[in-house]
Design a protein around this motif. Structure first.
Motif, PDB file in Angstrom:
ATOM      1  N   SER A  44       0.634  -0.964   0.153  1.00  0.00           N
ATOM      2  CA  SER A  44      -0.682  -0.647   0.057  1.00  0.00           C
ATOM      3  C   SER A  44       1.019   1.274  -0.178  1.00  0.00           C
ATOM      4  O   SER A  44       2.014   1.140   0.694  1.00  0.00           O
ATOM      5  CB  SER A  44      -1.098   0.177   1.001  1.00  0.00           C
ATOM      6  N   ALA A  45       0.328   2.089  -0.796  1.00  0.00           N
ATOM      7  CA  ALA A  45       1.117   3.491  -0.587  1.00  0.00           C
ATOM      8  C   ALA A  45       0.402   4.872  -1.253  1.00  0.00           C
ATOM      9  O   ALA A  45      -0.950   4.571  -2.059  1.00  0.00           O
ATOM     10  CB  ALA A  45       2.343   3.190  -1.968  1.00  0.00           C
ATOM     11  N   ILE A  92       8.410  16.066 -15.858  1.00  0.00           N
ATOM     12  CA  ILE A  92       8.122  16.756 -15.485  1.00  0.00           C
ATOM     13  C   ILE A  92       6.750  16.532 -13.832  1.00  0.00           C
ATOM     14  O   ILE A  92       5.360  15.579 -14.631  1.00  0.00           O
ATOM     15  CB  ILE A  92       7.761  18.199 -15.789  1.00  0.00           C
ATOM     16  N   PRO A  93       7.240  16.584 -12.904  1.00  0.00           N
ATOM     17  CA  PRO A  93       6.326  15.723 -11.713  1.00  0.00           C
ATOM     18  C   PRO A  93       4.814  16.356 -11.278  1.00  0.00           C
ATOM     19  O   PRO A  93       5.503  18.039 -11.329  1.00  0.00           O
ATOM     20  CB  PRO A  93       7.170  15.300 -10.642  1.00  0.00           C
ATOM     21  N   VAL A  94       4.622  16.174 -11.921  1.00  0.00           N
ATOM     22  CA  VAL A  94       2.691  17.090 -11.120  1.00  0.00           C
ATOM     23  C   VAL A  94       1.842  16.750 -10.085  1.00  0.00           C
ATOM     24  O   VAL A  94       2.443  15.130  -9.827  1.00  0.00           O
ATOM     25  CB  VAL A  94       1.826  16.685 -12.370  1.00  0.00           C
ATOM     26  N   PRO A  95       2.047  17.171  -9.052  1.00  0.00           N
ATOM     27  CA  PRO A  95       1.743  16.598  -7.930  1.00  0.00           C
ATOM     28  C   PRO A  95       0.305  16.096  -7.585  1.00  0.00           C
ATOM     29  O   PRO A  95      -0.701  16.924  -8.451  1.00  0.00           O
ATOM     30  CB  PRO A  95       1.906  17.173  -6.409  1.00  0.00           C
ATOM     31  N   VAL A  96       0.406  14.760  -6.956  1.00  0.00           N
ATOM     32  CA  VAL A  96      -1.399  13.826  -6.842  1.00  0.00           C
ATOM     33  C   VAL A  96      -1.098  13.594  -5.248  1.00  0.00           C
ATOM     34  O   VAL A  96      -0.364  13.615  -4.363  1.00  0.00           O
ATOM     35  CB  VAL A  96      -1.881  13.393  -7.797  1.00  0.00           C
ATOM     36  N   LYS A  97      -2.289  13.185  -4.896  1.00  0.00           N
ATOM     37  CA  LYS A  97      -2.397  12.544  -3.913  1.00  0.00           C
ATOM     38  C   LYS A  97      -3.457  11.461  -3.914  1.00  0.00           C
ATOM     39  O   LYS A  97      -4.560  11.672  -3.854  1.00  0.00           O
ATOM     40  CB  LYS A  97      -2.273  13.524  -2.385  1.00  0.00           C
ATOM     41  N   VAL A  98      -3.148  10.260  -3.715  1.00  0.00           N
ATOM     42  CA  VAL A  98      -3.911   8.903  -4.341  1.00  0.00           C
ATOM     43  C   VAL A  98      -3.779   7.560  -3.494  1.00  0.00           C
ATOM     44  O   VAL A  98      -2.483   7.033  -3.624  1.00  0.00           O
ATOM     45  CB  VAL A  98      -4.222   8.484  -5.738  1.00  0.00           C
ATOM     46  N   ALA A  99      -4.693   7.418  -2.176  1.00  0.00           N
ATOM     47  CA  ALA A  99      -4.421   6.013  -1.651  1.00  0.00           C
ATOM     48  C   ALA A  99      -4.023   5.192  -2.378  1.00  0.00           C
ATOM     49  O   ALA A  99      -5.227   5.393  -2.873  1.00  0.00           O
ATOM     50  CB  ALA A  99      -4.921   6.314   0.064  1.00  0.00           C
ATOM     51  N   MET A 100      -3.936   4.153  -2.575  1.00  0.00           N
ATOM     52  CA  MET A 100      -3.460   2.884  -3.177  1.00  0.00           C
ATOM     53  C   MET A 100      -2.967   1.587  -2.652  1.00  0.00           C
ATOM     54  O   MET A 100      -2.317   1.208  -1.461  1.00  0.00           O
ATOM     55  CB  MET A 100      -2.768   3.166  -4.598  1.00  0.00           C
ATOM     56  N   ASP A 101      -4.178   0.629  -2.921  1.00  0.00           N
ATOM     57  CA  ASP A 101      -3.818  -0.462  -2.071  1.00  0.00           C
ATOM     58  C   ASP A 101      -3.052  -1.324  -2.640  1.00  0.00           C
ATOM     59  O   ASP A 101      -3.070  -1.418  -3.807  1.00  0.00           O
ATOM     60  CB  ASP A 101      -5.320  -1.279  -1.589  1.00  0.00           C
ATOM     61  N   ALA A 102      -2.333  -2.191  -1.589  1.00  0.00           N
ATOM     62  CA  ALA A 102      -1.903  -3.863  -2.418  1.00  0.00           C
ATOM     63  C   ALA A 102      -2.324  -4.396  -2.928  1.00  0.00           C
ATOM     64  O   ALA A 102      -3.724  -5.143  -2.706  1.00  0.00           O
ATOM     65  CB  ALA A 102      -0.857  -3.965  -1.302  1.00  0.00           C
ATOM     66  N   PHE A 160       5.871   7.746  -5.138  1.00  0.00           N
ATOM     67  CA  PHE A 160       5.046   7.514  -4.275  1.00  0.00           C
ATOM     68  C   PHE A 160       5.967   7.499  -2.784  1.00  0.00           C
ATOM     69  O   PHE A 160       6.482   7.969  -2.756  1.00  0.00           O
ATOM     70  CB  PHE A 160       5.708   5.599  -3.993  1.00  0.00           C
ATOM     71  N   LYS A 161       4.859   7.716  -1.562  1.00  0.00           N
ATOM     72  CA  LYS A 161       4.660   7.778   0.009  1.00  0.00           C
ATOM     73  C   LYS A 161       5.021   6.411   0.071  1.00  0.00           C
ATOM     74  O   LYS A 161       3.417   6.413  -0.311  1.00  0.00           O
ATOM     75  CB  LYS A 161       4.669   9.040   0.055  1.00  0.00           C
ATOM     76  N   ILE A 162       5.514   5.254   0.864  1.00  0.00           N
ATOM     77  CA  ILE A 162       5.380   4.226   1.476  1.00  0.00           C
ATOM     78  C   ILE A 162       5.507   4.274   3.029  1.00  0.00           C
ATOM     79  O   ILE A 162       6.834   4.839   3.691  1.00  0.00           O
ATOM     80  CB  ILE A 162       6.184   3.598   1.115  1.00  0.00           C
TER      81      ILE A 162
END
Length: 167
Positions: A44-45, A92-102, A160-162
């Motif tokens: 998950s991340a 070019i990184p565009v910021p988003v914020k989406v929780a994703m399940d393993a 990703f942020k893990i």
């Protein structure tokens, strides 16, 4: 173990995944077709950024971003933004914020309107494994109407942020 000791055992990794081996120029991006790819994560991340290619000039490029969870067909993120092309092939990184399940499959779909062509990636990887065992698997998406696939196209990088427990 108290709460403070527990919190010390949690650490966060910021990862940037690059899925292409090389880059070239000439991908048509006029905003009317979607470039899409499906992904599955081993842990998950939180998806923190989606990378986009620019073109050979510096300009603002509008993009529509949709992130969908495939098993429920639910749209998790729908976002319209413009990013600035740097005039070179660097993503070019565009910021988003989406929780994703393993283990769940997600589709990232983007409609890029550069008005002309952009750079694009080639020699794509179907899987990227990072230190610590975090794995991102890539698969073709039927939502891709502008030819992005595992092998070539858009969406060159993902951030990703893990959160993990330090065992």
């Amino acid at each position: 173990m108290n709460i403070i000791e527990n919190m010390r055992n949690i650490y966060i990794n910021d990862l940037k995944i690059s899925r292409y081996g090389s880059t070239t120029e000439g991908w048509i991006c006029k905003g009317s077709k979607a470039d899409a790819i499906s992904i599955r994560l081993s842990h998950s991340a939180t998806l923190t950024s989606i990378g986009f290619y620019g073109n050979s000039i510096t300009s603002l490029i509008p993009v529509k971003i949709i992130v969908k969870r495939n098993d429920s067909d639910s749209i998790i993120l729908k976002h319209e933004i413009s990013y600035k092309s740097t005039g070179n092939s660097g993503p070019i990184p565009v910021p988003v914020k989406v929780a994703m399940d393993a283990g769940a499959k997600y589709t990232l779909s983007v409609a890029i309107n550069s008005g002309d062509t952009t750079y694009y990636g080639t020699d794509g990887n179907s899987e990227v494994v990072c230190d610590g065992g975090f794995k991102v698997s890539f698969d073709h998406s039927p939502s891709s109407s502008n030819s992005t696939s595992v092998d070539q196209g858009q969406i060159p990088t993902l951030g990703f942020k893990i959160s993990k427990t330090n065992d």
